[in-house]
Scaffold this motif. Structure first.
Motif, PDB file in Angstrom:
ATOM      1  N   GLU A   1       0.847  -1.191   0.000  1.00 22.11           N
ATOM      2  CA  GLU A   1       0.000   0.000   0.000  1.00 22.11           C
ATOM      3  C   GLU A   1       0.887   1.247   0.000  1.00 22.11           C
ATOM      4  O   GLU A   1       2.086   1.157  -0.241  1.00 22.11           O
ATOM      5  CB  GLU A   1      -0.921  -0.025   1.242  1.00 22.11           C
ATOM      6  CG  GLU A   1      -2.353  -0.479   0.941  1.00 22.11           C
ATOM      7  CD  GLU A   1      -3.139   0.534   0.128  1.00 22.11           C
ATOM      8  OE1 GLU A   1      -2.617   1.636  -0.143  1.00 22.11           O
ATOM      9  OE2 GLU A   1      -4.277   0.231  -0.242  1.00 22.11           O
ATOM     10  N   THR A   2       0.293   2.398   0.282  1.00 27.76           N
ATOM     11  CA  THR A   2       1.050   3.644   0.263  1.00 27.76           C
ATOM     12  C   THR A   2       1.937   3.760   1.498  1.00 27.76           C
ATOM     13  O   THR A   2       1.451   3.955   2.596  1.00 27.76           O
ATOM     14  CB  THR A   2       0.085   4.846   0.205  1.00 27.76           C
ATOM     15  OG1 THR A   2      -0.936   4.647   1.190  1.00 27.76           O
ATOM     16  CG2 THR A   2      -0.559   4.966  -1.151  1.00 27.76           C
ATOM     17  N   GLY A   3       3.230   3.627   1.296  1.00 31.20           N
ATOM     18  CA  GLY A   3       4.154   3.748   2.409  1.00 31.20           C
ATOM     19  C   GLY A   3       5.017   2.505   2.558  1.00 31.20           C
ATOM     20  O   GLY A   3       4.557   1.390   2.301  1.00 31.20           O
ATOM     21  N   PRO A   4       6.252   2.662   2.982  1.00 32.66           N
ATOM     22  CA  PRO A   4       7.156   1.521   3.151  1.00 32.66           C
ATOM     23  C   PRO A   4       6.669   0.573   4.242  1.00 32.66           C
ATOM     24  O   PRO A   4       6.279   1.003   5.320  1.00 32.66           O
ATOM     25  CB  PRO A   4       8.487   2.174   3.561  1.00 32.66           C
ATOM     26  CG  PRO A   4       8.100   3.513   4.118  1.00 32.66           C
ATOM     27  CD  PRO A   4       6.900   3.940   3.347  1.00 32.66           C
ATOM     28  N   GLY A   5       6.660  -0.720   3.915  1.00 33.82           N
ATOM     29  CA  GLY A   5       6.273  -1.722   4.899  1.00 33.82           C
ATOM     30  C   GLY A   5       4.785  -1.827   5.164  1.00 33.82           C
ATOM     31  O   GLY A   5       4.368  -2.556   6.067  1.00 33.82           O
TER      32      GLY A   5
ATOM     33  N   THR B   1      -3.266 -11.531  15.383  1.00 36.83           N
ATOM     34  CA  THR B   1      -2.375 -12.317  16.237  1.00 36.83           C
ATOM     35  C   THR B   1      -1.448 -13.203  15.400  1.00 36.83           C
ATOM     36  O   THR B   1      -0.243 -13.263  15.642  1.00 36.83           O
ATOM     37  CB  THR B   1      -3.193 -13.202  17.199  1.00 36.83           C
ATOM     38  OG1 THR B   1      -4.012 -12.370  18.011  1.00 36.83           O
ATOM     39  CG2 THR B   1      -2.280 -14.029  18.080  1.00 36.83           C
ATOM     40  N   ALA B   2      -2.023 -13.863  14.406  1.00 38.74           N
ATOM     41  CA  ALA B   2      -1.240 -14.798  13.585  1.00 38.74           C
ATOM     42  C   ALA B   2      -0.179 -14.082  12.764  1.00 38.74           C
ATOM     43  O   ALA B   2       0.960 -14.554  12.654  1.00 38.74           O
ATOM     44  CB  ALA B   2      -2.179 -15.582  12.667  1.00 38.74           C
ATOM     45  N   VAL B   3      -0.541 -12.945  12.174  1.00 38.15           N
ATOM     46  CA  VAL B   3       0.422 -12.202  11.349  1.00 38.15           C
ATOM     47  C   VAL B   3       1.632 -11.777  12.174  1.00 38.15           C
ATOM     48  O   VAL B   3       2.775 -11.847  11.711  1.00 38.15           O
ATOM     49  CB  VAL B   3      -0.252 -10.985  10.686  1.00 38.15           C
ATOM     50  CG1 VAL B   3       0.789 -10.033  10.090  1.00 38.15           C
ATOM     51  CG2 VAL B   3      -1.218 -11.440   9.600  1.00 38.15           C
ATOM     52  N   LYS B   4       1.401 -11.354  13.398  1.00 37.64           N
ATOM     53  CA  LYS B   4       2.525 -10.972  14.268  1.00 37.64           C
ATOM     54  C   LYS B   4       3.469 -12.151  14.486  1.00 37.64           C
ATOM     55  O   LYS B   4       4.703 -12.006  14.442  1.00 37.64           O
ATOM     56  CB  LYS B   4       1.992 -10.464  15.614  1.00 37.64           C
ATOM     57  CG  LYS B   4       1.306  -9.109  15.545  1.00 37.64           C
ATOM     58  CD  LYS B   4       0.761  -8.717  16.912  1.00 37.64           C
ATOM     59  CE  LYS B   4       0.033  -7.381  16.850  1.00 37.64           C
ATOM     60  NZ  LYS B   4      -0.525  -6.987  18.165  1.00 37.64           N
ATOM     61  N   GLU B   5       2.885 -13.327  14.723  1.00 37.52           N
ATOM     62  CA  GLU B   5       3.704 -14.520  14.988  1.00 37.52           C
ATOM     63  C   GLU B   5       4.441 -14.987  13.733  1.00 37.52           C
ATOM     64  O   GLU B   5       5.609 -15.367  13.771  1.00 37.52           O
ATOM     65  CB  GLU B   5       2.821 -15.650  15.529  1.00 37.52           C
ATOM     66  CG  GLU B   5       2.189 -15.358  16.883  1.00 37.52           C
ATOM     67  CD  GLU B   5       3.223 -15.192  17.988  1.00 37.52           C
ATOM     68  OE1 GLU B   5       4.312 -15.786  17.883  1.00 37.52           O
ATOM     69  OE2 GLU B   5       2.942 -14.452  18.947  1.00 37.52           O
TER      70      GLU B   5
ATOM     71  N   VAL C   1      10.653 -10.077  11.129  1.00 34.32           N
ATOM     72  CA  VAL C   1       9.920  -8.857  10.802  1.00 34.32           C
ATOM     73  C   VAL C   1       8.954  -8.565  11.942  1.00 34.32           C
ATOM     74  O   VAL C   1       8.320  -9.484  12.475  1.00 34.32           O
ATOM     75  CB  VAL C   1       9.136  -9.007   9.477  1.00 34.32           C
ATOM     76  CG1 VAL C   1       8.257  -7.792   9.224  1.00 34.32           C
ATOM     77  CG2 VAL C   1      10.098  -9.218   8.315  1.00 34.32           C
ATOM     78  N   MET C   2       8.835  -7.313  12.336  1.00 36.51           N
ATOM     79  CA  MET C   2       7.863  -6.942  13.366  1.00 36.51           C
ATOM     80  C   MET C   2       6.621  -6.360  12.694  1.00 36.51           C
ATOM     81  O   MET C   2       6.684  -5.307  12.052  1.00 36.51           O
ATOM     82  CB  MET C   2       8.448  -5.911  14.333  1.00 36.51           C
ATOM     83  CG  MET C   2       7.486  -5.581  15.482  1.00 36.51           C
ATOM     84  SD  MET C   2       8.198  -4.451  16.712  1.00 36.51           S
ATOM     85  CE  MET C   2       8.200  -2.920  15.806  1.00 36.51           C
ATOM     86  N   ALA C   3       5.513  -7.049  12.831  1.00 34.84           N
ATOM     87  CA  ALA C   3       4.247  -6.567  12.279  1.00 34.84           C
ATOM     88  C   ALA C   3       3.554  -5.684  13.309  1.00 34.84           C
ATOM     89  O   ALA C   3       3.278  -6.119  14.427  1.00 34.84           O
ATOM     90  CB  ALA C   3       3.356  -7.745  11.901  1.00 34.84           C
TER      91      ALA C   3
END
Length: 247
Positions: free
Chosen positions: A20-24, A47-51, A58-60
């Protein structure tokens, strides 16, 4: 690939994932379902994406705004009402000039009316309001429009299967259960009270449409309004409103 595959095993079907618009910054579209299952999926998704991200170093983050110079991260909710007997989308009306049924118009009118009274359920943190600024693809005014991304409520009356409303106020830092409950309750308030949608759709820049009011600028202002709102108490009960706003 891990996000798609591992989320699917978790019964969270992601239909699309793109930058999307913006890094990361990424946007994920989770397949539609009934409201409770949709809320379950949204909570488990965060929760799952963070894990999963952590496994890849990578820190979500699901902050609504991570940098003042970049657009924020939304948590848009798409909604439609269906007749379970006839399997008919109650938002669609072929005969209407906008293809919108009276139910859909009342639903939008209800959300427009109730939004200022329940905004903390859509924007629950101090950081939430740093996203709601002009020109950053997040709304600042009490507006609606047809496929307009500068307004609070984006109507998409495309067809009998896909007609829906997108509530764009909501950020990614939200509690999905509260945000979806607030969306449905405020929309149904309009249907229940047969509210008419007198406000015309915004066709241009929604950030400059001040005639119908603006969203609160910060959490304290929004919470103070909700705390004393009779509409909020009618929707969720005085006990919930008192507990939630005090928290």
């Amino acid at each position: 690939t891990d996000l798609f595959e591992l989320l699917r095993r978790f019964d969270i079907p992601v239909e699309g994932l793109h930058t999307e618009t913006g890094p990361g910054v990424y946007e994920a579209a989770i397949r539609y379902s009934g409201i409770l299952e949709a809320a379950d999926r949204a909570v488990l998704f965060k929760t799952a994406v963070k894990e999963i991200a952590y496994k890849h170093n990578v820190m979500a983050s699901f902050m609504a705004k991570v940098d003042e110079n970049l657009p924020g991260c939304g948590g848009h909710i798409h909604q439609s009402l269906w007749d379970t007997t006839t399997k008919k989308n109650l938002f669609y009306d072929e005969a209407d000039s906008l293809k919108m049924s009276p139910v859909m118009k009342s639903y939008i009118a209800g959300q427009l009316l109730c939004l200022p009274h329940i905004l903390p359920m859509f924007a629950p943190t101090v950081n939430s309001y740093k996203r709601l600024v002009e020109g950053a693809w997040a709304p600042t005014t009490l507006t609606w429009g047809i496929d307009n991304r500068t307004v609070a409520l984006r109507a998409l009356p495309a067809g009998s299967k896909s007609s829906r409303l997108e509530t764009r106020v909501i950020g990614s830092d939200v509690n999905p259960y509260l945000a979806m409950a607030a969306s449905l309750a405020s929309g149904w308030y309009g249907v229940k009270h047969k509210l008419e949608l007198f406000q015309p759709p915004t066709t241009g820049n929604g950030y400059r449409e001040y005639a119908y009011g603006s969203l609160s600028r910060h959490l304290h202002e929004a919470t103070t309004l909700m705390k004393t709102s009779e509409i909020a108490k009618e929707l969720f009960g005085a006990e919930f409103v008192d507990h939630f706003t005090n928290t």
